[in-house]
Write a protein that holds these residues in place. Structure first.
Motif, PDB file in Angstrom:
ATOM      1  N   SER A   1      31.860  13.641  15.170  1.00 39.27           N
ATOM      2  CA  SER A   1      32.207  12.239  14.900  1.00 39.27           C
ATOM      3  C   SER A   1      31.070  11.270  15.171  1.00 39.27           C
ATOM      4  CB  SER A   1      33.410  11.837  15.761  1.00 39.27           C
ATOM      5  OG  SER A   1      33.100  12.015  17.146  1.00 39.27           O
ATOM      6  N   GLY A   2      29.950  11.753  15.699  1.00 36.71           N
ATOM      7  CA  GLY A   2      28.854  10.857  16.050  1.00 36.71           C
ATOM      8  C   GLY A   2      28.078  10.368  14.845  1.00 36.71           C
ATOM      9  N   VAL A   3      27.260   9.360  15.069  1.00 38.76           N
ATOM     10  CA  VAL A   3      26.386   8.820  14.034  1.00 38.76           C
ATOM     11  C   VAL A   3      24.963   8.776  14.584  1.00 38.76           C
ATOM     12  CG1 VAL A   3      28.175   7.447  12.949  1.00 38.76           C
ATOM     13  CG2 VAL A   3      26.788   6.443  14.765  1.00 38.76           C
ATOM     14  N   PRO A   4      23.950   8.779  13.708  1.00 38.59           N
ATOM     15  CA  PRO A   4      22.571   8.734  14.172  1.00 38.59           C
ATOM     16  C   PRO A   4      22.276   7.485  15.005  1.00 38.59           C
ATOM     17  CG  PRO A   4      22.639   9.405  11.885  1.00 38.59           C
ATOM     18  CD  PRO A   4      24.023   8.949  12.234  1.00 38.59           C
ATOM     19  N   ALA A   5      21.461   7.659  16.013  1.00 37.52           N
ATOM     20  CA  ALA A   5      21.013   6.554  16.857  1.00 37.52           C
ATOM     21  C   ALA A   5      19.525   6.708  17.119  1.00 37.52           C
ATOM     22  CB  ALA A   5      21.793   6.537  18.170  1.00 37.52           C
ATOM     23  N   ASN A   6      18.898   5.601  17.498  1.00 41.15           N
ATOM     24  CA  ASN A   6      17.472   5.604  17.829  1.00 41.15           C
ATOM     25  C   ASN A   6      16.618   6.113  16.676  1.00 41.15           C
ATOM     26  OD1 ASN A   6      18.163   4.789  20.486  1.00 41.15           O
ATOM     27  ND2 ASN A   6      18.565   6.936  21.021  1.00 41.15           N
ATOM     28  N   CYS A   7      16.913   5.636  15.484  1.00 43.15           N
ATOM     29  CA  CYS A   7      16.194   6.046  14.284  1.00 43.15           C
ATOM     30  C   CYS A   7      14.765   5.514  14.313  1.00 43.15           C
ATOM     31  CB  CYS A   7      16.933   5.532  13.048  1.00 43.15           C
ATOM     32  SG  CYS A   7      16.156   5.977  11.490  1.00 43.15           S
ATOM     33  N   ARG A   8      13.800   6.395  14.036  1.00 43.69           N
ATOM     34  CA  ARG A   8      12.389   6.021  14.010  1.00 43.69           C
ATOM     35  C   ARG A   8      11.764   6.568  12.734  1.00 43.69           C
ATOM     36  NH1 ARG A   8      11.328   2.324  17.910  1.00 43.69           N
ATOM     37  NH2 ARG A   8       9.146   3.000  18.014  1.00 43.69           N
TER      38      ARG A   8
ATOM     39  N   THR B   1       0.841  -1.197   0.000  1.00 46.37           N
ATOM     40  CA  THR B   1       0.000   0.000   0.000  1.00 46.37           C
ATOM     41  C   THR B   1       0.877   1.249   0.000  1.00 46.37           C
ATOM     42  OG1 THR B   1      -0.093   0.017   2.428  1.00 46.37           O
ATOM     43  CG2 THR B   1      -1.855  -1.161   1.261  1.00 46.37           C
ATOM     44  N   THR B   2       0.309   2.337  -0.498  1.00 46.79           N
ATOM     45  CA  THR B   2       1.047   3.595  -0.584  1.00 46.79           C
ATOM     46  C   THR B   2       1.257   4.201   0.800  1.00 46.79           C
ATOM     47  OG1 THR B   2       0.192   4.062  -2.801  1.00 46.79           O
ATOM     48  CG2 THR B   2       1.000   5.952  -1.514  1.00 46.79           C
ATOM     49  N   VAL B   3       2.460   4.677   1.050  1.00 47.32           N
ATOM     50  CA  VAL B   3       2.750   5.421   2.269  1.00 47.32           C
ATOM     51  C   VAL B   3       2.416   6.893   2.005  1.00 47.32           C
ATOM     52  CG1 VAL B   3       4.566   6.209   3.825  1.00 47.32           C
ATOM     53  CG2 VAL B   3       4.562   3.848   3.007  1.00 47.32           C
ATOM     54  N   ASN B   4       1.573   7.466   2.820  1.00 44.32           N
ATOM     55  CA  ASN B   4       1.173   8.854   2.641  1.00 44.32           C
ATOM     56  C   ASN B   4       1.746   9.710   3.769  1.00 44.32           C
ATOM     57  OD1 ASN B   4      -0.559   8.796   0.231  1.00 44.32           O
ATOM     58  ND2 ASN B   4      -1.822   7.421   1.478  1.00 44.32           N
ATOM     59  N   GLY B   5       2.913  10.268   3.536  1.00 40.03           N
ATOM     60  CA  GLY B   5       3.584  11.098   4.527  1.00 40.03           C
ATOM     61  C   GLY B   5       4.566  10.312   5.364  1.00 40.03           C
ATOM     62  N   TRP B   6       5.688  10.908   5.658  1.00 40.40           N
ATOM     63  CA  TRP B   6       6.703  10.228   6.461  1.00 40.40           C
ATOM     64  C   TRP B   6       7.423  11.212   7.373  1.00 40.40           C
ATOM     65  CZ3 TRP B   6      11.363  12.385   5.262  1.00 40.40           C
ATOM     66  CH2 TRP B   6      11.547  12.880   3.956  1.00 40.40           C
ATOM     67  N   SER B   7       7.898  10.659   8.473  1.00 44.43           N
ATOM     68  CA  SER B   7       8.668  11.415   9.445  1.00 44.43           C
ATOM     69  C   SER B   7       9.773  10.509   9.972  1.00 44.43           C
ATOM     70  CB  SER B   7       7.766  11.875  10.599  1.00 44.43           C
ATOM     71  OG  SER B   7       8.523  12.513  11.609  1.00 44.43           O
ATOM     72  N   LEU B   8      11.016  10.953   9.821  1.00 43.95           N
ATOM     73  CA  LEU B   8      12.154  10.148  10.238  1.00 43.95           C
ATOM     74  C   LEU B   8      12.943  10.941  11.274  1.00 43.95           C
ATOM     75  CD1 LEU B   8      14.446   7.967   8.038  1.00 43.95           C
ATOM     76  CD2 LEU B   8      15.446   9.467   9.767  1.00 43.95           C
ATOM     77  N   ALA B   9      13.153  10.338  12.441  1.00 44.57           N
ATOM     78  CA  ALA B   9      13.844  11.025  13.535  1.00 44.57           C
ATOM     79  C   ALA B   9      15.019  10.193  14.027  1.00 44.57           C
ATOM     80  CB  ALA B   9      12.870  11.287  14.682  1.00 44.57           C
ATOM     81  N   PHE B  10      16.060  10.870  14.486  1.00 45.97           N
ATOM     82  CA  PHE B  10      17.189  10.174  15.091  1.00 45.97           C
ATOM     83  C   PHE B  10      17.881  11.103  16.079  1.00 45.97           C
ATOM     84  CE2 PHE B  10      18.724  11.779  10.936  1.00 45.97           C
ATOM     85  CZ  PHE B  10      19.715  12.649  11.353  1.00 45.97           C
TER      86      PHE B  10
END
Length: 467
Positions: free
Chosen positions: A117-124, A59-68
């Motif tokens: 030097s950090g990298v993303p964590a807790n990606c949602r 199914t089509t995804v309608n809208g997205w939000s990505l956090a880290f």
């Protein structure tokens, strides 16, 4: 551009940004929807990162939000193809108007720069854990890339293009100002009372109608009341009065609260037809694109080319992007400018309300409100494909006009000198001079009059001295 006294644009502007990859197994939100990260370049003092959101579901995804999250000392700066908000070290990217829907089997992506030097964590992703590993899919290089610079680094030896601009009847160097069609704490004035220092007057604003893509304009009742009566007929006569003085008047579309959306062929047609109708009704010389809530470069380019085919080669096409919109040639506003370079008149970037940002040297985050900031950020556009005559410096007209980045008019003149002559520079010096630089813009004429017309009286005479 703003309709109220001040505003604060929350844009993170430190050294550019970030990076890493993170992800856990996808949760129940939509099976098959994943977000993966890759570090696309590393030049020692900064990195470029890219997230790709893929829809492997049915199914089509309608809208997205990505956090880290990022650890202390690592920050996100320049970004593109997404909107960004942050709280502490938590960064949340959301879709633009044109890339929120992801069909089954399709994907979208956004990118960003950063430092630390950090990298993303807790990606949602939409509240669920992102899919993917904790290591980028492509190992980052350990030395600065020798041939592929980060997107804001200018080509060091290629001179800017010299193709002559379209004929619009404007002087070589111009002062642009915005005229308020609304009532706020700045001085109200009839269009015919715009000071003579201004060469190009942008009427703010045309607004969205009930038809997708279409815009409309009429004199604001509050403004009319403040002026003791000011009708559409009065305004139309004033347009002709300014033109009789050798000035040009264009209609600006959008602004802070504008909700004009051109994201389909049908809405592109509606935009072109409605702006053309306003040009016929009021006598405008062109259009200014000042959309702060999403811009689709493909369909807006279609709309503007259609409009030009109706009006002819004398049509003035201006833009007033926010600073963040002109950091990367792949970004929507920058891409639009490059895609219509053959018919574009001028891009007056708002060099304010942005915080610190990278310049074209990509080595330092320059603080807004300085000669270095204006010159180093204008340099990005000048070295990434726009002609000098298509680049203008947009600054506030003194107290009340903006939430940050206000400078004395003398600083604007110094930036003009640095870019056109190589004089009066700060610590940053551009790789070459640009004698054809178009000029300066201010938000706004009304605020300038409120502040004793200091901007126009200082900058306009200086423009006449430029090479």
């Amino acid at each position: 551009m703003r309709r109220s006294r001040t505003f604060v644009l929350s844009v993170i502007g430190a050294l550019a940004a970030a990076i890493g990859a993170v992800g856990l197994a996808p949760a129940a939100y939509a099976a098959g929807v994943t977000a993966s990260f890759v570090k696309t370049s590393d030049w020692g003092s900064g990195w470029e990162g890219k997230y790709t959101i893929s829809n492997g579901g049915s199914t089509t995804v309608n809208g997205w939000s990505l956090a880290f999250d990022l650890p202390a000392g690592t920050t996100v700066g320049t970004y593109w193809d997404a909107l960004l908000t942050s709280s502490g070290q938590r960064y949340t990217f959301t879709n633009r108007s044109w890339n929120g829907a992801i069909a089954p089997g399709a994907s979208v992506s956004f990118g960003f720069l950063g430092s630390g030097s950090g990298v993303p964590a807790n990606c949602r992703l939409n509240g669920a854990a992102c899919a993917g590993g904790t290591t980028p899919t492509t190992p980052p290089p350990t030395t600065p890339p020798p041939t592929t610079p980060p997107p804001t680094t200018p080509p060091p030896t290629t001179p800017p293009p010299t193709t002559p601009p379209p004929t619009t009847g404007l002087p070589k160097h111009i002062l642009t100002g915005y005229w308020h069609n609304f009532d706020n704490p700045a001085a109200e004035l009839r269009l015919r009372d715009v000071p003579t220092e201004y060469d190009l007057v942008a009427v703010a604003f045309a607004d969205a109608t009930g038809t997708p893509g279409a815009v409309g304009f009429a004199i604001d009742p509050g403004l009319s009341a403040s002026l003791g009566g000011y009708s559409d007929a009065d305004f139309s006569a004033d347009v002709r009065t300014l033109q009789s003085r050798g000035k040009k008047v264009i209609i600006s579309v959008g602004g802070e609260t504008g909700r004009v959306v051109v994201d389909s062929s049908a809405s592109a047609v509606a935009f072109a037809d409605s702006v053309y109708a306003l040009i016929q009704r009021y006598g405008f010389d062109g259009v200014d694109i000042d959309l702060e809530n999403g811009l689709n470069p493909t369909y807006m380019a279609q709309a503007l080319r259609s409009l030009r085919s109706k009006v002819g080669s004398g049509l003035i096409i201006a833009m007033a992007p926010q600073t963040i919109d002109m950091q990367n040639p792949a970004g929507s506003y920058f891409k639009l400018a490059l895609d219509i370079k053959d018919i574009l008149t001028v891009v007056n970037t708002q060099f304010y309300n942005s915080g610190a940002m990278l310049g074209c040297d990509n080595n330092s985050a320059y603080a807004q409100g300085t000669v270095n900031f204006i010159v180093a950020l204008a340099c990005i556009q000048l070295e990434a494909g726009l002609r000098p005559d298509q680049v203008g410096l947009g600054l506030p007209a003194g107290p009340g006009a903006a939430g940050g980045g206000i400078v004395p008019p003398s600083v604007v003149n110094a930036a003009l000198d640095c870019l056109t002559r190589g004089t009066n520079c700060g610590s940053f010096r551009p790789p070459r001079t640009y004698p054809g630089l178009r000029g300066a813009m201010t938000w706004s004429i009304n605020w300038d009059i409120t502040n004793n017309n200091a901007f126009a009286r200082t900058v306009a005479p200086h423009l006449r001295t430029l090479p």
